[in-house]
Design a protein around this motif. Structure first.
Motif, mmCIF file in Angstrom:
data_model
loop_
_atom_site.group_PDB
_atom_site.id
_atom_site.type_symbol
_atom_site.label_atom_id
_atom_site.label_comp_id
_atom_site.label_asym_id
_atom_site.label_seq_id
_atom_site.Cartn_x
_atom_site.Cartn_y
_atom_site.Cartn_z
ATOM 1 N N SER A 113 -2.042 -10.826 1.656
ATOM 2 C CA SER A 113 -1.765 -9.768 0.680
ATOM 3 C C SER A 113 -1.183 -10.375 -0.596
ATOM 4 O O SER A 113 -0.673 -11.491 -0.602
ATOM 5 C CB SER A 113 -0.803 -8.733 1.256
ATOM 6 N N ALA A 114 -1.264 -9.617 -1.676
ATOM 7 C CA ALA A 114 -0.852 -10.119 -2.991
ATOM 8 C C ALA A 114 0.654 -10.374 -3.035
ATOM 9 O O ALA A 114 1.431 -9.644 -2.409
ATOM 10 C CB ALA A 114 -1.246 -9.117 -4.070
ATOM 11 N N PRO A 115 1.084 -11.403 -3.769
ATOM 12 C CA PRO A 115 2.520 -11.642 -3.929
ATOM 13 C C PRO A 115 3.170 -10.546 -4.765
ATOM 14 O O PRO A 115 2.495 -9.828 -5.511
ATOM 15 C CB PRO A 115 2.579 -13.000 -4.641
ATOM 16 N N ILE A 116 4.468 -10.420 -4.639
ATOM 17 C CA ILE A 116 5.221 -9.423 -5.398
ATOM 18 C C ILE A 116 5.188 -9.770 -6.883
ATOM 19 O O ILE A 116 5.478 -10.901 -7.276
ATOM 20 C CB ILE A 116 6.680 -9.359 -4.908
ATOM 21 N N ARG A 117 4.815 -8.793 -7.711
ATOM 22 C CA ARG A 117 4.890 -8.971 -9.160
ATOM 23 C C ARG A 117 6.230 -8.423 -9.637
ATOM 24 O O ARG A 117 6.500 -7.230 -9.511
ATOM 25 C CB ARG A 117 3.738 -8.254 -9.870
ATOM 26 N N LEU A 118 7.055 -9.300 -10.206
ATOM 27 C CA LEU A 118 8.357 -8.885 -10.711
ATOM 28 C C LEU A 118 8.276 -8.451 -12.167
ATOM 29 O O LEU A 118 8.774 -7.382 -12.536
ATOM 30 C CB LEU A 118 9.374 -10.018 -10.562
ATOM 31 N N LEU A 119 7.653 -9.278 -13.023
ATOM 32 C CA LEU A 119 7.608 -9.004 -14.457
ATOM 33 C C LEU A 119 6.180 -8.729 -14.899
ATOM 34 O O LEU A 119 5.228 -9.301 -14.357
ATOM 35 C CB LEU A 119 8.177 -10.181 -15.251
ATOM 36 N N SER A 120 6.048 -7.859 -15.900
ATOM 37 C CA SER A 120 4.730 -7.519 -16.442
ATOM 38 C C SER A 120 4.865 -7.231 -17.936
ATOM 39 O O SER A 120 5.947 -6.869 -18.420
ATOM 40 C CB SER A 120 4.133 -6.314 -15.710
ATOM 41 N N PRO A 121 3.771 -7.383 -18.709
ATOM 42 C CA PRO A 121 3.848 -7.261 -20.168
ATOM 43 C C PRO A 121 4.288 -5.872 -20.638
ATOM 44 O O PRO A 121 4.093 -4.863 -19.945
ATOM 45 C CB PRO A 121 2.417 -7.561 -20.623
ATOM 46 N N ALA A 122 4.854 -5.840 -21.840
ATOM 47 C CA ALA A 122 5.368 -4.603 -22.412
ATOM 48 C C ALA A 122 4.270 -3.587 -22.673
ATOM 49 O O ALA A 122 4.531 -2.380 -22.715
ATOM 50 C CB ALA A 122 6.107 -4.908 -23.723
#
Length: 603
Positions: A113-122
């Protein structure tokens, strides 16, 4: 008038004029200039301070329409981040950290399964990013373009340096990262202009809209938070969304600010000895909130040709207590001296219980390699600590059981006089020197411990995706259900509309209900028949109540009840109370056995 006197007066006045023109005048002008400069600096600092909880990058007026993939692809240039624990990139527009994956944590139980995404673009609907820089007046240069050497990649062995020039100032930002989750940001600014510049270092952690996985749990803080000076401040997403005036604005020396979700934290950390003014706020609207944890340091005057250097930090990762506390250690001990960094974990008001429970659980988990076994050992320790008090309670229950024949006679004698029945029963208790409420003390004592354990299991990441026997995640409900015979039948009853939510009764909650029912059979029945029926029905109610709880919590309650049964059985035997298992459980063969053993004249 004497001519000499007049001449003396004129000469004296002339000397005074010359002195005023040559000495006092320049001094007054210098003082006035200094006052004007101080006033201008104060005004500029006040204006900067007023705007130091800014709308970074103009997010409040911008639409969030892009996917994460499109937003990253649309960036002019990025610096890749590659570490054993992190993968992502730094956006050179603003020098933002807005693309970060936690490689050691997955969204599901499957390793694929996909890793946890913590940050994403504004530019995305749920944009979440961190940024540090220098503000010149009210200008944070949040959207300024930075440059970097071609082929630069941020790894634990290769720092990267970002540069830009604006308004006669040259900025240099050297970023390094450890093998965990901490970024070190060393910023240098040089004044190449011919005038003094006033700058103010700042940092922000921003979250656009409420995260998708947010569930607004009452016992869990999610949203902006920070330790400002030595005090923890928190504001939940919903509170800031509904009331922008609920923002927090505080000052102190050192600390950190950030935005937290259940298991993850993005935080910005100033130098330990820096005075900061921090803000936790919603910079958007009720319909389109933009949550921000922000700090700014005091204004700095930078003379022509002068340089200033400052080192700060950014954290993006899991709220693993061992990791957070490793950064709390002083530099000489291998840490960074981040004050109370582990308060990012919501220990709650019962921290004096939740912390020891967690440390014990974590210790046994590390030693045994299984947190299910750790819960069993923790339960045993709690039971041993409460053993003397529980013994008193069980002794009281044993005395109550001995008095049951006498109580039954009183009930038969005063069937129509409830008041007299209560008086006679109290007189009997007094005569036997027994407190009928003593049996409740063990349960009352366990309530805060139970809540503290519930809180610990719920808010700490250490139990996330930890297996035990057939259970794959102790932090989630039991995955089986009685309504498909615990997986033997090929369908999922929890997927049924409307009623599916109440059909997720797993094997462990059922086992817990059986243990509770068994324990009620050992206890003396209440004198009131209605109360007796309610108590008899309670184990079944608890099965439904506990079914959606974390499996680790149900495991604790089942094992705690089982140990309580053994302890109660021992005390009853010790106090001469006869325990006939079959008769107490109203089993048919036990009734037949009792009848066959009765004297012939009683038949």
């Amino acid at each position: 008038m004497d001519r000499n006197l007049i001449l003396a007066i004129v000469l004296s006045f002339g000397v005074f004029l010359v002195w005023d023109f040559m000495v006092l005048g320049p001094q007054r002008e210098a003082q006035q200039e200094a006052a004007r400069a101080a006033q201008a600096a104060a005004t500029q600092q006040a204006e900067a301070a007023q705007d130091m909880d800014p709308d970074i990058g103009g997010l409040a007026g911008a639409e969030a329409a892009l996917t994460v993939e499109d937003a990253i692809a649309n960036s002019v240039k990025r610096v890749p981040i590659k570490t054993p624990t992190l993968q992502g990139s730094i956006n050179l527009k603003g020098g933002r950290f807005d693309d970060l994956l936690l490689l050691q944590y997955r969204q599901g139980l499957d390793d694929e399964s996909a890793p946890i995404r913590l940050l994403s673009p504004a530019e995305t609907e749920h944009g979440h990013f961190m940024q540090q820089g220098w503000a010149v007046g009210a200008d944070t240069a949040a959207g300024a373009q930075w440059s970097v050497n071609d082929g630069a990649v941020l790894t634990p062995r290769t720092p990267v340096t970002l540069t830009r020039t604006s308004g006669g100032l040259t900025y240099e930002k050297t970023i390094s990262v450890d093998d965990k989750y901490m970024f070190t940001v060393k910023q240098t600014v040089t004044n190449n202009s011919g005038e003094t510049k006033n700058l103010r270092p700042y940092a922000t952690v921003t979250q656009r809209n409420i995260p998708e996985e947010y569930r607004n749990f009452m016992i869990l803080h999610e949203g902006p938070l920070g330790v400002i000076g030595t005090k923890l401040y928190e504001r939940k997403y919903n509170k800031l969304k509904k009331n922008k005036d609920a923002k927090i604005k505080e000052s102190g020396v050192g600390g950190w600010v950030g935005v937290t979700n259940k298991f993850w934290l993005a935080a910005s950390i100033p130098p330990a000895d820096a005075e900061i003014e921090a803000t936790l706020a919603n910079r958007g609207t009720t319909e389109k909130p933009i949550f921000e944890a922000f700090y700014a340091m005091p204004n700095m005057a930078l003379a022509p040709g002068e340089s200033k250097t400052m080192q700060s930090y950014m954290f993006g990762g899991p709220k693993d207590v061992d990791i957070l506390q490793s950064y709390e250690a002083q530099p000489e001990d291998g840490g960074l001296g981040v004050y109370d960094f582990d308060k990012a974990v919501d220990w709650g008001h019962l921290f004096f219980l939740t912390r020891p429970i967690f440390y014990t659980l974590n210790f046994f988990g590390d030693q045994t390699g299984n947190f299910g076994i750790a819960i069993l050992l923790l339960t045993l320790i709690i039971k041993l600590i409460l053993f003397p008090i529980a013994n008193k309670g069980y002794e009281s229950m044993s005395k109550m059981k001995k008095l049951q024949p006498e109580i039954k006679k009183l009930q038969e004698r005063y069937t129509d006089d409830k008041m007299k029945l209560q008086q006679e029963m109290m007189a009997l208790y007094k005569k036997e020197k027994m407190n009928p409420l003593a049996g409740c003390f063990p349960i009352l004592l366990q309530m805060p411990i139970f809540y503290a354990l519930y809180k610990t299991l719920f808010v700490t990441i250490e139990l996330r995706h930890q297996p035990f026997l057939y259970i794959k995640d102790l932090s989630a409900p039991d995955p089986t259900t009685i309504f498909n015979l615990f997986g033997l039948l090929p369908f999922d009853p929890t997927a049924l509309p409307l009623i599916g939510a109440i059909l997720g009764i797993g094997f462990l909650p059922v086992l817990m209900g059986v243990a509770m029912w068994f324990q009620t059979k050992l206890n003396p029945p209440p004198a009131d028949p209605v109360q007796a029926q309610v108590f008899a029905f309670m184990p079944f109610v608890f099965v439904f109540i506990f079914a959606p709880f974390a499996a680790g919590l149900v495991l604790y309650w089942f094992w705690n009840t089982t140990l309580g049964i053994l302890q109660q059985w021992y005390i009853m035997k010790k106090n001469g109370v006869k325990v006939e298992l079959g008769q107490r459980l109203n089993l048919p063969w036990a009734k037949k056995s009792a009848a066959s053993d009765a004297p012939s004249d009683a038949k």
